[in-house]
Motif scaffolding. Structure first.
Motif, mmCIF file in Angstrom:
data_model
loop_
_atom_site.group_PDB
_atom_site.id
_atom_site.type_symbol
_atom_site.label_atom_id
_atom_site.label_comp_id
_atom_site.label_asym_id
_atom_site.label_seq_id
_atom_site.Cartn_x
_atom_site.Cartn_y
_atom_site.Cartn_z
ATOM 1 N N THR A 25 0.856 -1.186 0.000
ATOM 2 C CA THR A 25 0.000 0.000 0.000
ATOM 3 C C THR A 25 0.891 1.235 0.000
ATOM 4 O O THR A 25 2.095 1.152 0.262
ATOM 5 C CB THR A 25 -0.922 0.016 1.235
ATOM 6 O OG1 THR A 25 -0.144 -0.228 2.417
ATOM 7 C CG2 THR A 25 -2.011 -1.041 1.131
ATOM 8 N N SER A 26 0.296 2.378 -0.270
ATOM 9 C CA SER A 26 1.058 3.625 -0.269
ATOM 10 C C SER A 26 1.010 4.267 1.110
ATOM 11 O O SER A 26 -0.053 4.332 1.733
ATOM 12 C CB SER A 26 0.477 4.601 -1.294
ATOM 13 O OG SER A 26 1.073 5.875 -1.128
ATOM 14 N N ASP A 50 1.151 7.264 1.476
ATOM 15 C CA ASP A 50 0.465 8.530 1.206
ATOM 16 C C ASP A 50 -0.701 8.263 0.254
ATOM 17 O O ASP A 50 -0.661 8.626 -0.926
ATOM 18 C CB ASP A 50 1.440 9.539 0.597
ATOM 19 C CG ASP A 50 0.809 10.914 0.428
ATOM 20 O OD1 ASP A 50 -0.305 11.132 0.946
ATOM 21 O OD2 ASP A 50 1.429 11.758 -0.237
ATOM 22 N N PRO A 51 -1.760 7.580 0.737
ATOM 23 C CA PRO A 51 -2.852 7.167 -0.153
ATOM 24 C C PRO A 51 -3.602 8.330 -0.784
ATOM 25 O O PRO A 51 -4.240 8.167 -1.824
ATOM 26 C CB PRO A 51 -3.763 6.345 0.756
ATOM 27 C CG PRO A 51 -3.451 6.794 2.134
ATOM 28 C CD PRO A 51 -2.006 7.196 2.118
ATOM 29 N N SER A 61 -2.312 11.051 -2.185
ATOM 30 C CA SER A 61 -1.665 11.473 -3.427
ATOM 31 C C SER A 61 -1.236 10.306 -4.313
ATOM 32 O O SER A 61 -0.832 10.507 -5.449
ATOM 33 C CB SER A 61 -0.445 12.344 -3.120
ATOM 34 O OG SER A 61 0.527 11.593 -2.423
ATOM 35 N N GLU A 62 -1.300 9.093 -3.783
ATOM 36 C CA GLU A 62 -0.880 7.930 -4.558
ATOM 37 C C GLU A 62 -1.995 6.883 -4.568
ATOM 38 O O GLU A 62 -1.990 5.956 -3.768
ATOM 39 C CB GLU A 62 0.392 7.314 -3.968
ATOM 40 C CG GLU A 62 1.620 8.187 -4.098
ATOM 41 C CD GLU A 62 2.859 7.509 -3.521
ATOM 42 O OE1 GLU A 62 2.989 6.282 -3.681
ATOM 43 O OE2 GLU A 62 3.664 8.208 -2.909
ATOM 44 N N ALA A 63 -2.929 7.040 -5.475
ATOM 45 C CA ALA A 63 -4.009 6.055 -5.606
ATOM 46 C C ALA A 63 -3.430 4.752 -6.158
ATOM 47 O O ALA A 63 -2.442 4.767 -6.892
ATOM 48 C CB ALA A 63 -5.081 6.585 -6.543
ATOM 49 N N PRO A 64 -4.033 3.601 -5.812
ATOM 50 C CA PRO A 64 -3.551 2.336 -6.363
ATOM 51 C C PRO A 64 -3.584 2.389 -7.895
ATOM 52 O O PRO A 64 -4.525 2.941 -8.483
ATOM 53 C CB PRO A 64 -4.550 1.306 -5.827
ATOM 54 C CG PRO A 64 -5.166 1.953 -4.634
ATOM 55 C CD PRO A 64 -5.176 3.419 -4.923
ATOM 56 N N PRO A 65 -2.575 1.842 -8.564
ATOM 57 C CA PRO A 65 -2.554 1.894 -10.023
ATOM 58 C C PRO A 65 -3.636 1.010 -10.632
ATOM 59 O O PRO A 65 -4.050 0.019 -10.036
ATOM 60 C CB PRO A 65 -1.160 1.374 -10.380
ATOM 61 C CG PRO A 65 -0.789 0.492 -9.222
ATOM 62 C CD PRO A 65 -1.426 1.125 -8.009
ATOM 63 N N ARG A 71 4.019 -0.185 -16.352
ATOM 64 C CA ARG A 71 5.192 0.088 -15.515
ATOM 65 C C ARG A 71 6.120 -1.116 -15.470
ATOM 66 O O ARG A 71 7.343 -1.000 -15.628
ATOM 67 C CB ARG A 71 4.768 0.475 -14.100
ATOM 68 C CG ARG A 71 5.951 0.705 -13.151
ATOM 69 C CD ARG A 71 5.501 1.018 -11.729
ATOM 70 N NE ARG A 71 4.608 0.040 -11.154
ATOM 71 C CZ ARG A 71 4.975 -1.143 -10.646
ATOM 72 N NH1 ARG A 71 6.253 -1.490 -10.643
ATOM 73 N NH2 ARG A 71 4.083 -1.966 -10.129
ATOM 74 N N HIS A 80 5.623 -0.906 3.219
ATOM 75 C CA HIS A 80 4.288 -0.445 3.594
ATOM 76 C C HIS A 80 3.282 -1.444 3.034
ATOM 77 O O HIS A 80 3.086 -1.551 1.821
ATOM 78 C CB HIS A 80 4.035 0.960 3.032
ATOM 79 C CG HIS A 80 2.965 1.685 3.756
ATOM 80 N ND1 HIS A 80 1.631 1.588 3.407
ATOM 81 C CD2 HIS A 80 3.019 2.504 4.835
ATOM 82 C CE1 HIS A 80 0.923 2.333 4.230
ATOM 83 N NE2 HIS A 80 1.733 2.909 5.100
#
Length: 199
Positions: free
Chosen positions: A44-45, A47-48, A50-54, A62, A166
């Motif tokens: 997981t991020s 910083d959810p 600003s970083e949504a799951p791809p 990627r 994380h």
């Protein structure tokens, strides 16, 4: 391009082949069915906001870019012709290290059948065959099923990495396991099969 990539690896009904954009429907179906089974082990991020799951497409693009740059080998795991998981060789480094790490997940419906140990053994052997020296796998201590994979294959425990990744909403400790080419001169898949009387 990564040395030895793209490649298809096969042992009986277990196949490792490159992850593709056109796997989206089948991949999403398996992941949705296994959401609760996989959630405790998912990255997981921190910083959810600003970083949504791809999206699936963003993830594949990627990973394909990393493969073209020689940093990863993203595989799907097939069993009997069906997509049942994913295995990624990542962090490929040459020079004086010549190492990589492996991450994986498998459909709960087929867990415990020796599919993932076989897949990890094939991927490790491929890493050693192309000239890598060391393969590492990091696992949360609570992930008993994943720990059984490395234990069955004889990966060497190297200790605890506190707050290493994380996962599932927080920084989680991981146990580190590794194997070098010299430890399996006969090949990891051959050793795994011999230990189970499949040779």
């Amino acid at each position: 391009m990564t040395v030895g990539w793209p490649v298809v690896l096969r042992d009986g009904d277990v196949v490792l082949r490159p992850l593709r954009l056109r796997d989206a429907r089948e991949w999403r179906e398996v992941r949705a069915r296994n959401a609760e089974w996989l959630r405790p082990w998912e990255a997981t991020s921190p910083d959810p906001v600003s970083e949504a799951p791809p999206t699936y497409g963003a993830m594949v693009r990627r990973l394909q870019t990393e493969a073209r740059q020689g940093r990863s080998m993203p595989f799907v795991v097939e069993f009997g012709g069906a997509l049942v998981g994913q295995l990624t060789v990542g962090g490929i480094a040459w020079g004086s290290l010549r190492g990589a790490h492996i991450g994986y997940w498998v459909d709960q419906r087929v867990a415990g059948r020796g599919i993932m140990p076989t897949a990890v053994a094939m991927a490790s052997d491929h890493c050693f065959a192309i000239g890598l020296h060391r393969v590492e796998i990091n696992i949360r201590p609570e992930n008993v099923a994943s720990r059984r994979v490395v234990e069955k294959l004889g990966f060497r425990p190297e200790g605890l990495r506190p707050a290493y990744l994380h996962i599932d909403g927080d920084w989680r400790d991981h146990l580190s396991f590794s194997l070098t080419a010299e430890e399996v001169p006969e090949g990891l898949l051959a050793r795994w099969k011999a230990a189970n009387g499949w040779a």
